[in-house]
Design a protein around this motif. Structure first.
Motif, PDB file in Angstrom:
ATOM      1  N   ARG A   4      -7.048  -7.370   1.614  1.00  0.00           N
ATOM      2  CA  ARG A   4      -6.183  -6.326   1.104  1.00  0.00           C
ATOM      3  C   ARG A   4      -6.640  -5.144   0.950  1.00  0.00           C
ATOM      4  O   ARG A   4      -6.613  -4.140   1.124  1.00  0.00           O
ATOM      5  CB  ARG A   4      -6.033  -6.978  -0.276  1.00  0.00           C
ATOM      6  CG  ARG A   4      -5.810  -6.346  -0.810  1.00  0.00           C
ATOM      7  CD  ARG A   4      -4.873  -6.503  -2.566  1.00  0.00           C
ATOM      8  NE  ARG A   4      -3.538  -6.912  -2.526  1.00  0.00           N
ATOM      9  CZ  ARG A   4      -3.234  -8.540  -2.706  1.00  0.00           C
ATOM     10  NH1 ARG A   4      -4.359  -9.154  -2.762  1.00  0.00           N
ATOM     11  NH2 ARG A   4      -1.996  -8.513  -2.848  1.00  0.00           N
ATOM     12  N   ALA A   5      -8.110  -5.630   1.552  1.00  0.00           N
ATOM     13  CA  ALA A   5      -8.959  -4.328   1.431  1.00  0.00           C
ATOM     14  C   ALA A   5      -8.907  -3.362   2.227  1.00  0.00           C
ATOM     15  O   ALA A   5      -9.038  -2.187   2.257  1.00  0.00           O
ATOM     16  CB  ALA A   5     -10.407  -4.701   0.691  1.00  0.00           C
ATOM     17  N   ALA A  47      -8.354 -11.135   0.193  1.00  0.00           N
ATOM     18  CA  ALA A  47      -9.105 -10.522  -0.717  1.00  0.00           C
ATOM     19  C   ALA A  47      -9.969  -9.196   0.353  1.00  0.00           C
ATOM     20  O   ALA A  47      -9.723  -8.014   0.161  1.00  0.00           O
ATOM     21  CB  ALA A  47     -10.111 -10.741  -2.138  1.00  0.00           C
ATOM     22  N   ASP A 104      -3.112  -2.674  -0.199  1.00  0.00           N
ATOM     23  CA  ASP A 104      -3.691  -1.835  -1.600  1.00  0.00           C
ATOM     24  C   ASP A 104      -4.813  -2.737  -2.719  1.00  0.00           C
ATOM     25  O   ASP A 104      -4.463  -3.816  -3.210  1.00  0.00           O
ATOM     26  CB  ASP A 104      -2.357  -1.677  -2.691  1.00  0.00           C
ATOM     27  CG  ASP A 104      -2.658  -0.927  -3.972  1.00  0.00           C
ATOM     28  OD1 ASP A 104      -3.786  -0.506  -4.286  1.00  0.00           O
ATOM     29  OD2 ASP A 104      -1.469  -0.464  -4.786  1.00  0.00           O
ATOM     30  N   PRO A 105      -5.525  -1.831  -2.342  1.00  0.00           N
ATOM     31  CA  PRO A 105      -7.141  -2.935  -3.339  1.00  0.00           C
ATOM     32  C   PRO A 105      -6.558  -3.149  -4.479  1.00  0.00           C
ATOM     33  O   PRO A 105      -7.246  -4.106  -5.419  1.00  0.00           O
ATOM     34  CB  PRO A 105      -7.994  -1.969  -3.328  1.00  0.00           C
ATOM     35  CG  PRO A 105      -8.040  -0.589  -2.374  1.00  0.00           C
ATOM     36  CD  PRO A 105      -6.321  -0.589  -2.219  1.00  0.00           C
ATOM     37  N   ARG A 158       0.890  -1.739   0.270  1.00  0.00           N
ATOM     38  CA  ARG A 158       0.119   0.837  -0.226  1.00  0.00           C
ATOM     39  C   ARG A 158       1.410   1.225  -0.129  1.00  0.00           C
ATOM     40  O   ARG A 158       0.698   2.053  -0.665  1.00  0.00           O
ATOM     41  CB  ARG A 158      -1.011   0.056   1.290  1.00  0.00           C
ATOM     42  CG  ARG A 158      -1.603   0.913   1.112  1.00  0.00           C
ATOM     43  CD  ARG A 158      -3.350   0.650   2.218  1.00  0.00           C
ATOM     44  NE  ARG A 158      -4.252   1.309   2.536  1.00  0.00           N
ATOM     45  CZ  ARG A 158      -5.642   1.376   2.770  1.00  0.00           C
ATOM     46  NH1 ARG A 158      -5.989   0.760   3.252  1.00  0.00           N
ATOM     47  NH2 ARG A 158      -6.387   2.386   2.459  1.00  0.00           N
ATOM     48  N   THR A 161      -2.256  -7.213  -7.194  1.00  0.00           N
ATOM     49  CA  THR A 161      -2.525  -8.728  -7.121  1.00  0.00           C
ATOM     50  C   THR A 161      -1.601  -9.802  -6.136  1.00  0.00           C
ATOM     51  O   THR A 161      -2.310 -10.533  -6.240  1.00  0.00           O
ATOM     52  CB  THR A 161      -2.937  -8.811  -8.189  1.00  0.00           C
ATOM     53  OG1 THR A 161      -1.598  -8.267  -9.278  1.00  0.00           O
ATOM     54  CG2 THR A 161      -3.299  -8.163  -9.272  1.00  0.00           C
TER      55      THR A 161
END
Length: 391
Positions: free
Chosen positions: A157-158, A154, A162-163, A120, A166
């Motif tokens: 990460r959100a 997922a 960093d949304p 991020r 990957t």
């Protein structure tokens, strides 16, 4: 000079492998700092290599049901510990990055906050893989668990990463330091993996172990279940004590931190102790053609093989069944069932690794490969190269 921030979970087995790497970086003139939910643990294990230690926590608390095994145990580990740990560590990791301004974040494979926060903030990050289990796809054949885990990562990460990212937070796309070698762990499909072998570094000397009890004329068998299994180990340790007492020219050292076997007493064949200086003792075990009986914890397995010691492995949970399978596949040990093995089965396995030369030969071969891989020095060089790419 470059700056390296090590982000580690508050687990000795995940801190110890990178202590030597940090010390090597410091010796080369670089700066090192740590982020952990237990700063005292890092300071105690890393010593002078600790540098600044930033608190990131607290760690999740609670008891895991002792009878959980297999996929349910794995899911509970993620649900109860790994994912909440990432959430609680994230603010402290962000603060540590802001204060220390690292050139590279070195994130333990189970300290997801290190990878996701670095992602991020746009800081290059490397993975410290202190167990080789993830390289063998432990979720193969468990599609529902795999889907559940992907959803949880997922969401994590959100929340803290960093949304748009990957990368799997367990595998840096730039550098994965694997503290094993393919001769034990197998290859693995992941790009960027550098097989550096175990990082065997000197640990602070601790007095009080009764070295004089050991008989140089007998093979020594060390029995340990690590520091995280005191709640489930009583029956197995009792079987080990029985087996060791039955064997001639063998002496046993049984680590019993929870006191499940009662007072040590006067026993010429088996030493019951709450702790051992493990690296120093394994060196002695290896010289005396002894063996290690353990839970297949990755560090214990690698430390034994480093000294050419064959093993009897009795995996309990988490990555241990995978590591146990690696030991057996490499020909360096025998596997028994932790919850069901009796004196006859354990005794047969112990006799095999002590007296059948193939097991010791395989252990010695892996130990030779381990030492050639470079350990902490090789890992430090890879990290310096990564920092140089962005310097």
């Amino acid at each position: 000079m470059s700056r390296f921030l090590f982000v580690v979970p508050p687990l000795a087995g995940h801190v110890n492998p990178v202590v030597g790497v940090a010390a090597e970086l410091v010796a080369r003139g670089h700066r090192v700092a740590w982020a952990c939910a237990d700063p005292d643990l890092v300071a105690g294990l890393a010593g002078p290599a600790a540098g600044e230690v930033y608190a990131c926590g607290p760690a999740p608390r609670g008891e895991r049901p002792a009878d959980l095994r297999g996929p349910e145990a794995l899911k509970f580990l993620w649900e109860w510990y790994l994912l909440p740990l990432a959430e609680t560590m994230a603010p402290g990791v962000r603060a540590a990055v802001g204060a220390f301004r690292p050139d590279v974040v070195v994130a333990d494979q189970q300290a997801f906050a290190g990878a996701l926060v670095a992602e991020r903030l746009g800081v290059p990050w490397a993975t410290s893989a202190t167990t080789s289990a993830e390289f063998t796809d432990p979720l193969a054949g468990l599609p529902r668990v795999r889907e559940w885990l992907a959803e949880r990562l997922a969401a994590l990460r959100a929340a803290i990463g960093d949304p748009a990212g990957t990368a799997d937070p367990r595998f840096s796309p730039r550098l994965v330091l694997a503290f094993s070698t393919p001769e034990l762990a197998g290859g693995g499909p992941h790009e960027g993996v550098r097989w550096v072998g175990p990082s065997i570094a000197a640990r602070p000397a601790v007095s009080g172990f009764p070295w004089e009890w050991l008989d140089g004329g007998r093979a020594t068998v060390l029995v340990t279940l690590g520091t995280a299994n005191t709640d489930v180990g009583g029956r197995f340790l009792d079987v080990c004590r029985e087996v060791l007492r039955e064997r001639d020219r063998v002496q046993g050292v049984v680590v019993d931190p929870g006191g499940t076997l009662g007072p040590p007493g006067d026993d010429k064949d088996v030493l019951i102790t709450p702790w051992v200086p493990q690296l120093a003792l394994l060196e002695r075990v290896g010289r005396g053609a002894g063996a290690l009986v353990c839970h297949a914890g990755h560090n214990s397995v690698c430390e034994a093989l480093w000294h050419g010691i064959p093993l009897v492995v009795a995996p309990i949970r988490d990555d241990q069944p995978v590591v146990a399978g690696q030991v057996v596949d490499a020909g360096a040990g025998r596997r028994v069932r932790f919850g069901r093995t009796g004196a006859r089965q354990l005794g047969a396995a112990l006799d095999a690794v002590l007296h059948e030369p193939g097991y010791r030969a395989a252990a010695a071969r892996i130990g030779t490969v381990f030492r050639a891989a470079g350990g902490s020095s090789a890992a430090a060089s890879h990290l310096v190269d990564l920092a140089g790419e962005f310097g």
